[in-house]
Design a protein around this motif. Sequence first.
Motif, PDB file in Angstrom:
ATOM      1  N   SER A 135       3.915   4.506  -8.100  1.00  0.00           N
ATOM      2  CA  SER A 135       3.861   4.411  -6.642  1.00  0.00           C
ATOM      3  C   SER A 135       3.194   3.102  -6.265  1.00  0.00           C
ATOM      4  O   SER A 135       2.454   2.519  -7.066  1.00  0.00           O
ATOM      5  CB  SER A 135       3.102   5.594  -6.029  1.00  0.00           C
ATOM      6  N   TYR A 136       3.441   2.668  -5.033  1.00  0.00           N
ATOM      7  CA  TYR A 136       2.840   1.431  -4.555  1.00  0.00           C
ATOM      8  C   TYR A 136       1.947   1.732  -3.369  1.00  0.00           C
ATOM      9  O   TYR A 136       2.355   2.378  -2.403  1.00  0.00           O
ATOM     10  CB  TYR A 136       3.916   0.413  -4.160  1.00  0.00           C
ATOM     11  N   ASP A 137       0.693   1.261  -3.459  1.00  0.00           N
ATOM     12  CA  ASP A 137      -0.286   1.440  -2.401  1.00  0.00           C
ATOM     13  C   ASP A 137      -0.320   0.166  -1.570  1.00  0.00           C
ATOM     14  O   ASP A 137      -0.877  -0.848  -1.994  1.00  0.00           O
ATOM     15  CB  ASP A 137      -1.661   1.738  -3.012  1.00  0.00           C
ATOM     16  N   GLU A 138       0.284   0.222  -0.379  1.00  0.00           N
ATOM     17  CA  GLU A 138       0.343  -0.968   0.468  1.00  0.00           C
ATOM     18  C   GLU A 138      -1.038  -1.389   0.963  1.00  0.00           C
ATOM     19  O   GLU A 138      -1.300  -2.573   1.155  1.00  0.00           O
ATOM     20  CB  GLU A 138       1.256  -0.703   1.668  1.00  0.00           C
ATOM     21  N   SER A 139      -1.939  -0.428   1.180  1.00  0.00           N
ATOM     22  CA  SER A 139      -3.248  -0.764   1.731  1.00  0.00           C
ATOM     23  C   SER A 139      -4.089  -1.570   0.754  1.00  0.00           C
ATOM     24  O   SER A 139      -4.857  -2.442   1.160  1.00  0.00           O
ATOM     25  CB  SER A 139      -3.998   0.516   2.134  1.00  0.00           C
ATOM     26  N   SER A 140      -3.967  -1.302  -0.528  1.00  0.00           N
ATOM     27  CA  SER A 140      -4.733  -2.047  -1.531  1.00  0.00           C
ATOM     28  C   SER A 140      -3.869  -3.039  -2.303  1.00  0.00           C
ATOM     29  O   SER A 140      -4.383  -3.813  -3.112  1.00  0.00           O
ATOM     30  CB  SER A 140      -5.398  -1.080  -2.520  1.00  0.00           C
ATOM     31  N   GLY A 141      -2.563  -3.019  -2.088  1.00  0.00           N
ATOM     32  CA  GLY A 141      -1.669  -3.946  -2.773  1.00  0.00           C
ATOM     33  C   GLY A 141      -1.598  -3.710  -4.264  1.00  0.00           C
ATOM     34  O   GLY A 141      -1.652  -4.661  -5.049  1.00  0.00           O
ATOM     35  N   SER A 142      -1.464  -2.459  -4.677  1.00  0.00           N
ATOM     36  CA  SER A 142      -1.485  -2.142  -6.103  1.00  0.00           C
ATOM     37  C   SER A 142      -0.326  -1.223  -6.478  1.00  0.00           C
ATOM     38  O   SER A 142       0.106  -0.385  -5.681  1.00  0.00           O
ATOM     39  CB  SER A 142      -2.806  -1.468  -6.487  1.00  0.00           C
ATOM     40  N   TYR A 143       0.166  -1.411  -7.697  1.00  0.00           N
ATOM     41  CA  TYR A 143       1.140  -0.507  -8.301  1.00  0.00           C
ATOM     42  C   TYR A 143       0.363   0.497  -9.140  1.00  0.00           C
ATOM     43  O   TYR A 143      -0.332   0.128 -10.093  1.00  0.00           O
ATOM     44  CB  TYR A 143       2.120  -1.293  -9.173  1.00  0.00           C
ATOM     45  N   ASN A 144       0.458   1.770  -8.782  1.00  0.00           N
ATOM     46  CA  ASN A 144      -0.299   2.818  -9.445  1.00  0.00           C
ATOM     47  C   ASN A 144       0.594   3.572 -10.425  1.00  0.00           C
ATOM     48  O   ASN A 144       1.677   4.037 -10.057  1.00  0.00           O
ATOM     49  CB  ASN A 144      -0.883   3.798  -8.422  1.00  0.00           C
ATOM     50  N   VAL A 145       0.117   3.686 -11.657  1.00  0.00           N
ATOM     51  CA  VAL A 145       0.808   4.454 -12.687  1.00  0.00           C
ATOM     52  C   VAL A 145      -0.033   5.687 -12.982  1.00  0.00           C
ATOM     53  O   VAL A 145      -1.195   5.562 -13.392  1.00  0.00           O
ATOM     54  CB  VAL A 145       1.014   3.631 -13.973  1.00  0.00           C
ATOM     55  N   VAL A 153      -3.875   4.405 -13.325  1.00  0.00           N
ATOM     56  CA  VAL A 153      -4.344   3.026 -13.428  1.00  0.00           C
ATOM     57  C   VAL A 153      -3.575   2.199 -12.413  1.00  0.00           C
ATOM     58  O   VAL A 153      -2.453   2.541 -12.020  1.00  0.00           O
ATOM     59  CB  VAL A 153      -4.164   2.454 -14.855  1.00  0.00           C
ATOM     60  N   ALA A 154      -4.183   1.095 -11.960  1.00  0.00           N
ATOM     61  CA  ALA A 154      -3.611   0.297 -10.887  1.00  0.00           C
ATOM     62  C   ALA A 154      -3.479  -1.160 -11.310  1.00  0.00           C
ATOM     63  O   ALA A 154      -4.402  -1.727 -11.900  1.00  0.00           O
ATOM     64  CB  ALA A 154      -4.477   0.402  -9.629  1.00  0.00           C
ATOM     65  N   PHE A 155      -2.329  -1.748 -10.991  1.00  0.00           N
ATOM     66  CA  PHE A 155      -2.081  -3.171 -11.213  1.00  0.00           C
ATOM     67  C   PHE A 155      -2.055  -3.859  -9.860  1.00  0.00           C
ATOM     68  O   PHE A 155      -1.357  -3.412  -8.943  1.00  0.00           O
ATOM     69  CB  PHE A 155      -0.749  -3.395 -11.931  1.00  0.00           C
ATOM     70  N   GLU A 156      -2.801  -4.963  -9.727  1.00  0.00           N
ATOM     71  CA  GLU A 156      -2.860  -5.703  -8.477  1.00  0.00           C
ATOM     72  C   GLU A 156      -2.324  -7.114  -8.677  1.00  0.00           C
ATOM     73  O   GLU A 156      -2.717  -7.803  -9.625  1.00  0.00           O
ATOM     74  CB  GLU A 156      -4.301  -5.756  -7.939  1.00  0.00           C
ATOM     75  N   GLU A 157      -1.443  -7.519  -7.788  1.00  0.00           N
ATOM     76  CA  GLU A 157      -0.869  -8.856  -7.863  1.00  0.00           C
ATOM     77  C   GLU A 157      -1.919  -9.925  -7.582  1.00  0.00           C
ATOM     78  O   GLU A 157      -1.863 -11.023  -8.132  1.00  0.00           O
ATOM     79  CB  GLU A 157       0.286  -8.995  -6.866  1.00  0.00           C
ATOM     80  N   GLY A 158      -2.895  -9.617  -6.718  1.00  0.00           N
ATOM     81  CA  GLY A 158      -3.906 -10.611  -6.369  1.00  0.00           C
ATOM     82  C   GLY A 158      -4.743 -11.047  -7.543  1.00  0.00           C
ATOM     83  O   GLY A 158      -5.126 -12.219  -7.645  1.00  0.00           O
ATOM     84  N   THR A 159      -5.018 -10.126  -8.450  1.00  0.00           N
ATOM     85  CA  THR A 159      -5.810 -10.446  -9.635  1.00  0.00           C
ATOM     86  C   THR A 159      -4.956 -10.605 -10.883  1.00  0.00           C
ATOM     87  O   THR A 159      -5.467 -10.987 -11.938  1.00  0.00           O
ATOM     88  CB  THR A 159      -6.857  -9.352  -9.889  1.00  0.00           C
ATOM     89  N   THR A 160      -3.668 -10.279 -10.766  1.00  0.00           N
ATOM     90  CA  THR A 160      -2.740 -10.317 -11.896  1.00  0.00           C
ATOM     91  C   THR A 160      -3.317  -9.551 -13.081  1.00  0.00           C
ATOM     92  O   THR A 160      -3.333 -10.028 -14.220  1.00  0.00           O
ATOM     93  CB  THR A 160      -2.399 -11.758 -12.307  1.00  0.00           C
ATOM     94  N   GLY A 161      -3.815  -8.370 -12.799  1.00  0.00           N
ATOM     95  CA  GLY A 161      -4.410  -7.557 -13.847  1.00  0.00           C
ATOM     96  C   GLY A 161      -4.552  -6.119 -13.408  1.00  0.00           C
ATOM     97  O   GLY A 161      -4.062  -5.708 -12.349  1.00  0.00           O
TER      98      GLY A 161
END
Length: 220
Positions: A135-145, A153-161
Amino acid sequence: LNQFNAGLSITKDLNPIYGGIQILKARDSDLVTLCEDKCFRILANKDALFNADGNPNLLASDRVLGQAVPYAGEFGISKNPESFTTYGFRSYFTDKSRGAVLRLSMDGLTEISEAGMSDYFEDKLTATTGAILGSYDESSGSYNVSFSDDESVAFEEGTTGWPTRMTFVPEAAISLNNGYYTMKNGELWVHNSATRSNFYGVQANSTVTPIFNDAPSSIK
């Protein structure tokens, strides 16, 4: 497209060696097709004619589905279409068979699990027998698995991690109007609210333990 007559040549066959088609997603004028072991984009109403140097020229076609162009990389979505989600021009999904988490963007496939979490996902995806919810959390900008009955766990484009692990595991999740909503036991929950450390009605006591440098003058 209000009828499907196979005699009109509107069907498209893919090599069965790549397994079954798990996801079809329209993106601009292409149809993104994710098989178990390979990812394609099927051109709509056009074909690609490749020059000797490998650069394609697009030609108009009277066929609904044109040429199937594979994305570089031997990855697919395995049998976990529930891990697929999209936001903007980016799509995210997992490949359980190869122990990878992938991002499909304008520049092709990127193995985002390599951002410091390759060993984790190789072990986690191999051991997982249940659903793998993406799923994608628009408020935090993260892809959640989310792994069933375990953790997220969450992946964030802003930190690329992968900066965050979460203890909540939803049954379904969606972003709407900049809000992140999940479903648990048939109830709908909103996450970006004023209530903190409370997931699905269970209150937790969150603590932060800072790490101090006991000897700041020492070179470590």
